[in-house]
Motif scaffolding. Sequence first.
Motif: not given
Length: 156
Positions: A60, A111, A113
Amino acid sequence: MKTMKPGQYFALFTGIFFIVFGILGFIPALQHPINVIEARDGVEVQLGYLFGLFPVNPIENGIYIIVGILGLVSAIGLGGSRIYGRGLAFFFGLLAAFGLVPGFSMGFGLIPIFGNDVWLHAIVAAISFYYGFIDSPGLLEIASQPPQNSAATSGR
């Protein structure tokens, strides 16, 4: 000297913000706590919380730096900054929406999120939508600029 429009300033400042945010995400002293989680197919992914608030990992952080570099490059021209704003609105809007869905909140297992990232992504998407789709220079601003190098102005 050519003056920058608000959309170009947006791209410039957003670019700087994401480059700094991405770089800070690589500093372990700024992440509390740092965990290693198993993502997909046995792949282990580092997960830390930047300033104890934003879940980040190296993937990220790299994406944030790329987004930042694109912002700096797109700030050169008004057209590029509008395209950048539209792209960010779409990209971060999707990330914010996926962050709310439990199955996608880990970005396909790679990632993070979720959590405060959802709000960060939603705010960036909303501001980007404004500069990408709504804000545009007035006709007087465009007309007052000298024409760019083109076949019409070079006497051909």
